[in-house]
Design a protein around this motif. Structure first.
Motif, PDB file in Angstrom:
ATOM      1  N   SER A  90     -26.633 -16.076  -3.656  1.00 45.41           N
ATOM      2  CA  SER A  90     -26.490 -15.861  -2.214  1.00 45.41           C
ATOM      3  C   SER A  90     -25.129 -15.291  -1.839  1.00 45.41           C
ATOM      4  O   SER A  90     -25.002 -14.615  -0.822  1.00 45.41           O
ATOM      5  N   ASP A  91     -24.106 -15.516  -2.661  1.00 44.47           N
ATOM      6  CA  ASP A  91     -22.783 -14.994  -2.341  1.00 44.47           C
ATOM      7  C   ASP A  91     -22.490 -13.658  -3.045  1.00 44.47           C
ATOM      8  O   ASP A  91     -21.386 -13.129  -2.937  1.00 44.47           O
ATOM      9  N   ALA A  92     -23.469 -13.110  -3.737  1.00 44.01           N
ATOM     10  CA  ALA A  92     -23.285 -11.833  -4.428  1.00 44.01           C
ATOM     11  C   ALA A  92     -23.638 -10.666  -3.510  1.00 44.01           C
ATOM     12  O   ALA A  92     -24.293 -10.840  -2.487  1.00 44.01           O
ATOM     13  N   TYR A  93     -23.186  -9.495  -3.922  1.00 40.06           N
ATOM     14  CA  TYR A  93     -23.529  -8.303  -3.156  1.00 40.06           C
ATOM     15  C   TYR A  93     -23.937  -7.211  -4.124  1.00 40.06           C
ATOM     16  O   TYR A  93     -23.453  -7.127  -5.243  1.00 40.06           O
ATOM     17  N   ARG A  94     -24.908  -6.399  -3.703  1.00 43.68           N
ATOM     18  CA  ARG A  94     -25.424  -5.300  -4.524  1.00 43.68           C
ATOM     19  C   ARG A  94     -25.220  -4.006  -3.753  1.00 43.68           C
ATOM     20  O   ARG A  94     -24.882  -4.019  -2.581  1.00 43.68           O
ATOM     21  N   PHE A 124     -32.833 -10.683   2.832  1.00 47.18           N
ATOM     22  CA  PHE A 124     -31.501 -10.184   2.518  1.00 47.18           C
ATOM     23  C   PHE A 124     -31.099  -9.210   3.614  1.00 47.18           C
ATOM     24  O   PHE A 124     -31.940  -8.719   4.370  1.00 47.18           O
ATOM     25  N   GLU A 176     -25.071  -1.473   1.330  1.00 48.60           N
ATOM     26  CA  GLU A 176     -24.630  -2.691   0.664  1.00 48.60           C
ATOM     27  C   GLU A 176     -25.682  -3.753   0.966  1.00 48.60           C
ATOM     28  O   GLU A 176     -26.152  -3.853   2.097  1.00 48.60           O
ATOM     29  N   GLU A 209     -26.587  -7.874   0.818  1.00 48.33           N
ATOM     30  CA  GLU A 209     -25.942  -9.179   0.712  1.00 48.33           C
ATOM     31  C   GLU A 209     -26.791 -10.245   1.398  1.00 48.33           C
ATOM     32  O   GLU A 209     -27.854  -9.950   1.948  1.00 48.33           O
ATOM     33  N   ASN A 210     -26.304 -11.478   1.356  1.00 50.48           N
ATOM     34  CA  ASN A 210     -26.980 -12.632   1.982  1.00 50.48           C
ATOM     35  C   ASN A 210     -28.395 -12.822   1.459  1.00 50.48           C
ATOM     36  O   ASN A 210     -29.338 -13.047   2.227  1.00 50.48           O
TER      37      ASN A 210
END
Length: 138
Positions: free
Chosen positions: A49-53, A72, A103, A105-106
């Motif tokens: 959950s704290d990662a970003y792609r 997301f 980006e 995230e979440n």
């Protein structure tokens, strides 16, 4: 790179067929759903959950993002404006056109993001530096 902006990004409804006997839903993506031929399919899953792609733009590639499970956020930038889209319904996908920074995230627990792309992987199509991206838009 195409001169696109955030108005060119759109949510597309994916046809949903509901079962009359309550056995669930079925969604279908056929040729008339997207304006490009699908040449690559991949999916993101088990994203913390704290990662970003993401964190890049494409020069020519179109992508269609579908939240198969969970939710997301997709942060979109065109060099001048920023917009956040929350994807959380598997019958609604996000069409990202070339020339848009993205980006992701979440990610919720158990989320799965399916991506349909207009071409195979080509590193030369990527812009991975945001400052370079902004310069390419001017």
């Amino acid at each position: 790179m195409k001169q696109t902006n955030l108005d060119d990004v759109q949510i597309i409804n994916i046809p949903k067929i509901s079962d009359e006997e309550g056995r669930g839903n079925l969604s279908v993506i056929e040729k008339d759903c997207l304006d490009f031929d699908i040449k690559r399919v991949y999916y993101l899953y088990d994203v913390p959950s704290d990662a970003y792609r993401g964190g890049h733009a494409h020069k020519a590639l179109y992508q269609f993002l579908i939240p198969l499970s969970g939710s997301f956020d997709v942060i979109l930038k065109d060099g001048k404006s920023t917009k956040t889209v929350t994807l959380n319904k598997p019958d609604k996908g996000l069409l990202i056109v070339p020339g848009i920074w993205r980006e992701l995230e979440n990610f919720s627990a158990g989320s799965v993001c399916l991506v349909l792309a207009s071409d195979v992987y080509k590193e030369l199509d990527y812009i991975r530096d945001y400052n370079q991206f902004v310069l390419s838009k001017s």
